[in-house]
Design a protein around this motif. Structure first.
Motif, PDB file in Angstrom:
ATOM      1  N   ASN A  67       0.520  -1.105   0.395  1.00 18.18           N
ATOM      2  CA  ASN A  67       0.056  -0.547   0.033  1.00 18.18           C
ATOM      3  C   ASN A  67       0.969   1.153  -0.144  1.00 18.18           C
ATOM      4  O   ASN A  67       0.402   2.479   0.219  1.00 18.18           O
ATOM      5  CB  ASN A  67      -0.976  -0.082   1.331  1.00 18.18           C
ATOM      6  CG  ASN A  67      -2.284  -0.849   1.151  1.00 18.18           C
ATOM      7  OD1 ASN A  67      -1.899  -1.534  -0.437  1.00 18.18           O
ATOM      8  ND2 ASN A  67      -3.082  -1.324   1.961  1.00 18.18           N
ATOM      9  N   GLU A  68       2.150   1.270  -0.463  1.00 21.51           N
ATOM     10  CA  GLU A  68       2.787   2.273  -0.402  1.00 21.51           C
ATOM     11  C   GLU A  68       2.348   3.422  -1.626  1.00 21.51           C
ATOM     12  O   GLU A  68       2.430   2.222  -3.022  1.00 21.51           O
ATOM     13  CB  GLU A  68       4.539   1.935  -0.495  1.00 21.51           C
ATOM     14  CG  GLU A  68       5.514   3.029  -0.391  1.00 21.51           C
ATOM     15  CD  GLU A  68       6.453   2.437  -0.835  1.00 21.51           C
ATOM     16  OE1 GLU A  68       7.351   2.008   0.401  1.00 21.51           O
ATOM     17  OE2 GLU A  68       6.884   1.202  -1.647  1.00 21.51           O
ATOM     18  N   GLY A  69       2.193   4.484  -1.321  1.00 21.16           N
ATOM     19  CA  GLY A  69       1.791   5.640  -1.956  1.00 21.16           C
ATOM     20  C   GLY A  69       0.470   5.403  -2.770  1.00 21.16           C
ATOM     21  O   GLY A  69       0.122   6.943  -2.358  1.00 21.16           O
ATOM     22  N   LYS A  70      -0.211   4.251  -2.324  1.00 22.79           N
ATOM     23  CA  LYS A  70      -1.764   4.075  -2.509  1.00 22.79           C
ATOM     24  C   LYS A  70      -2.270   2.135  -1.928  1.00 22.79           C
ATOM     25  O   LYS A  70      -1.282   1.763  -1.782  1.00 22.79           O
ATOM     26  CB  LYS A  70      -1.449   4.231  -3.977  1.00 22.79           C
ATOM     27  CG  LYS A  70      -1.356   3.545  -4.509  1.00 22.79           C
ATOM     28  CD  LYS A  70      -2.102   3.606  -6.549  1.00 22.79           C
ATOM     29  CE  LYS A  70      -1.735   2.572  -7.530  1.00 22.79           C
ATOM     30  NZ  LYS A  70      -2.432   2.040  -8.423  1.00 22.79           N
ATOM     31  N   GLN A  71      -3.513   3.137  -1.629  1.00 23.79           N
ATOM     32  CA  GLN A  71      -4.178   1.859  -1.136  1.00 23.79           C
ATOM     33  C   GLN A  71      -4.129   0.560  -2.396  1.00 23.79           C
ATOM     34  O   GLN A  71      -4.809   1.315  -3.595  1.00 23.79           O
ATOM     35  CB  GLN A  71      -5.316   1.913  -0.350  1.00 23.79           C
ATOM     36  CG  GLN A  71      -6.180   0.582   0.263  1.00 23.79           C
ATOM     37  CD  GLN A  71      -6.799   0.830   1.118  1.00 23.79           C
ATOM     38  OE1 GLN A  71      -7.633   2.172   1.305  1.00 23.79           O
ATOM     39  NE2 GLN A  71      -7.480   0.289   1.670  1.00 23.79           N
ATOM     40  N   ARG A  72      -3.870  -0.291  -2.181  1.00 23.09           N
ATOM     41  CA  ARG A  72      -3.834  -1.510  -3.247  1.00 23.09           C
ATOM     42  C   ARG A  72      -4.478  -2.169  -2.699  1.00 23.09           C
ATOM     43  O   ARG A  72      -5.613  -2.910  -3.219  1.00 23.09           O
ATOM     44  CB  ARG A  72      -2.782  -2.300  -3.571  1.00 23.09           C
ATOM     45  CG  ARG A  72      -1.577  -1.151  -4.953  1.00 23.09           C
ATOM     46  CD  ARG A  72       0.184  -1.658  -5.015  1.00 23.09           C
ATOM     47  NE  ARG A  72       0.282  -0.806  -5.330  1.00 23.09           N
ATOM     48  CZ  ARG A  72       0.938   0.296  -5.116  1.00 23.09           C
ATOM     49  NH1 ARG A  72       1.749   0.854  -3.988  1.00 23.09           N
ATOM     50  NH2 ARG A  72       1.642   1.254  -5.816  1.00 23.09           N
ATOM     51  N   TYR A 107     -10.054 -10.870  -4.226  1.00 24.00           N
ATOM     52  CA  TYR A 107      -9.491 -10.015  -3.468  1.00 24.00           C
ATOM     53  C   TYR A 107      -7.740 -10.820  -3.448  1.00 24.00           C
ATOM     54  O   TYR A 107      -7.264 -10.110  -3.798  1.00 24.00           O
ATOM     55  CB  TYR A 107      -9.744 -10.671  -1.970  1.00 24.00           C
ATOM     56  CG  TYR A 107     -10.768 -10.090  -1.318  1.00 24.00           C
ATOM     57  CD1 TYR A 107     -10.872  -8.002  -0.941  1.00 24.00           C
ATOM     58  CD2 TYR A 107     -12.205 -10.496  -0.994  1.00 24.00           C
ATOM     59  CE1 TYR A 107     -11.643  -7.618  -0.680  1.00 24.00           C
ATOM     60  CE2 TYR A 107     -13.291  -9.470  -1.439  1.00 24.00           C
ATOM     61  CZ  TYR A 107     -12.766  -8.364  -0.627  1.00 24.00           C
ATOM     62  OH  TYR A 107     -13.878  -7.029  -0.267  1.00 24.00           O
ATOM     63  N   PHE A 108      -7.804 -12.270  -4.436  1.00 19.88           N
ATOM     64  CA  PHE A 108      -6.743 -13.173  -4.372  1.00 19.88           C
ATOM     65  C   PHE A 108      -6.027 -11.831  -5.440  1.00 19.88           C
ATOM     66  O   PHE A 108      -4.666 -12.331  -6.203  1.00 19.88           O
ATOM     67  CB  PHE A 108      -6.807 -14.312  -4.318  1.00 19.88           C
ATOM     68  CG  PHE A 108      -6.737 -14.707  -2.994  1.00 19.88           C
ATOM     69  CD1 PHE A 108      -5.466 -15.104  -2.191  1.00 19.88           C
ATOM     70  CD2 PHE A 108      -7.703 -14.942  -2.413  1.00 19.88           C
ATOM     71  CE1 PHE A 108      -5.113 -15.077  -0.965  1.00 19.88           C
ATOM     72  CE2 PHE A 108      -7.267 -16.043  -0.953  1.00 19.88           C
ATOM     73  CZ  PHE A 108      -6.425 -15.797  -0.270  1.00 19.88           C
ATOM     74  N   VAL A 109      -7.016 -11.871  -6.880  1.00 21.33           N
ATOM     75  CA  VAL A 109      -6.763 -11.056  -8.140  1.00 21.33           C
ATOM     76  C   VAL A 109      -6.275 -10.417  -7.316  1.00 21.33           C
ATOM     77  O   VAL A 109      -4.985  -9.984  -8.483  1.00 21.33           O
ATOM     78  CB  VAL A 109      -7.688 -11.499  -8.716  1.00 21.33           C
ATOM     79  CG1 VAL A 109      -7.641 -10.984 -10.278  1.00 21.33           C
ATOM     80  CG2 VAL A 109      -8.628 -12.892  -9.078  1.00 21.33           C
ATOM     81  N   THR A 110      -6.883  -9.129  -7.349  1.00 19.78           N
ATOM     82  CA  THR A 110      -5.904  -8.211  -6.836  1.00 19.78           C
ATOM     83  C   THR A 110      -4.813  -7.931  -5.723  1.00 19.78           C
ATOM     84  O   THR A 110      -3.916  -6.956  -6.213  1.00 19.78           O
ATOM     85  CB  THR A 110      -7.305  -7.269  -6.019  1.00 19.78           C
ATOM     86  OG1 THR A 110      -8.577  -7.198  -6.367  1.00 19.78           O
ATOM     87  CG2 THR A 110      -6.314  -6.001  -5.329  1.00 19.78           C
ATOM     88  N   LEU A 111      -4.426  -9.174  -5.261  1.00 25.24           N
ATOM     89  CA  LEU A 111      -3.573  -9.129  -3.976  1.00 25.24           C
ATOM     90  C   LEU A 111      -1.852  -9.406  -5.260  1.00 25.24           C
ATOM     91  O   LEU A 111      -1.202  -8.519  -5.684  1.00 25.24           O
ATOM     92  CB  LEU A 111      -3.519 -10.218  -3.349  1.00 25.24           C
ATOM     93  CG  LEU A 111      -2.406 -10.812  -2.732  1.00 25.24           C
ATOM     94  CD1 LEU A 111      -1.423  -9.675  -2.267  1.00 25.24           C
ATOM     95  CD2 LEU A 111      -2.489 -11.778  -1.632  1.00 25.24           C
ATOM     96  N   GLY A 112      -2.468 -10.579  -6.176  1.00 23.22           N
ATOM     97  CA  GLY A 112      -1.183 -10.342  -6.731  1.00 23.22           C
ATOM     98  C   GLY A 112      -0.630  -9.131  -8.213  1.00 23.22           C
ATOM     99  O   GLY A 112      -0.066  -9.420  -8.843  1.00 23.22           O
ATOM    100  N   GLU A 113      -2.058  -8.483  -8.231  1.00 20.70           N
ATOM    101  CA  GLU A 113      -2.221  -7.160  -9.618  1.00 20.70           C
ATOM    102  C   GLU A 113      -1.196  -6.642  -8.112  1.00 20.70           C
ATOM    103  O   GLU A 113       0.172  -6.056  -9.450  1.00 20.70           O
ATOM    104  CB  GLU A 113      -3.242  -6.452 -10.121  1.00 20.70           C
ATOM    105  CG  GLU A 113      -3.980  -7.914 -10.936  1.00 20.70           C
ATOM    106  CD  GLU A 113      -5.271  -7.542 -10.757  1.00 20.70           C
ATOM    107  OE1 GLU A 113      -5.805  -6.811 -10.599  1.00 20.70           O
ATOM    108  OE2 GLU A 113      -5.971  -8.252 -12.176  1.00 20.70           O
ATOM    109  N   ALA A 114      -1.539  -6.574  -7.174  1.00 17.53           N
ATOM    110  CA  ALA A 114      -0.706  -5.433  -6.217  1.00 17.53           C
ATOM    111  C   ALA A 114       0.363  -5.566  -6.408  1.00 17.53           C
ATOM    112  O   ALA A 114       1.870  -4.963  -6.332  1.00 17.53           O
ATOM    113  CB  ALA A 114      -1.245  -5.375  -4.650  1.00 17.53           C
TER     114      ALA A 114
END
Length: 120
Positions: A67-72, A107-114
């Motif tokens: 979440n550095e710089g923005k919330q992912r 959420y896991f898709v987003t985690l992988g992308e982040a």
């Protein structure tokens, strides 16, 4: 401090590789729990939950970098969906578990992308 950041980057590199398989397997197990159950579905569920738990541990340990710089990652929402999976597992209800896996999948898709975005 720099060592910690390097360790976090390394953990996220492993997570990105691991995450692709987890997302794929979640999609498969959702189908199995929605009526196409196989003999090894229970073992498959256990391995998926183990993988989910590992990724959540990595996420928790790297949240400052993610979440550095923005919330992912919205950790609170992610955790709520993880609790729902736990409740569905405890209920031993395939339909509820399929629903809980469907709810946590994004959420896991987003985690992988982040993770991929952060390590680039």
């Amino acid at each position: 401090m720099e060592d910690n950041r390097n360790e976090q980057v390394e953990a996220l590199e492993v997570l990105t590789e691991f995450n692709e398989r987890l997302v794929k397997n979640l999609k498969i197990v959702i189908k199995e729990l929605s009526g196409a159950r196989l003999d090894d579905t229970d073992n498959f569920i256990k391995s998926i939950i183990d993988a989910m738990n590992w990724e959540i541990q990595v996420m928790n340990g790297t949240m400052s970098l993610l979440n550095e710089g923005k919330q992912r990652i919205d950790k609170e929402s992610f955790n709520k969906s993880a609790v729902a999976v736990g409740e569905a597992v405890a209920a031993k209800d395939d339909a509820k578990l399929a629903e809980a896996f469907e709810a946590i999948l994004p959420y896991f898709v987003t985690l992988g992308e982040a993770a991929a975005e952060v390590i680039q």
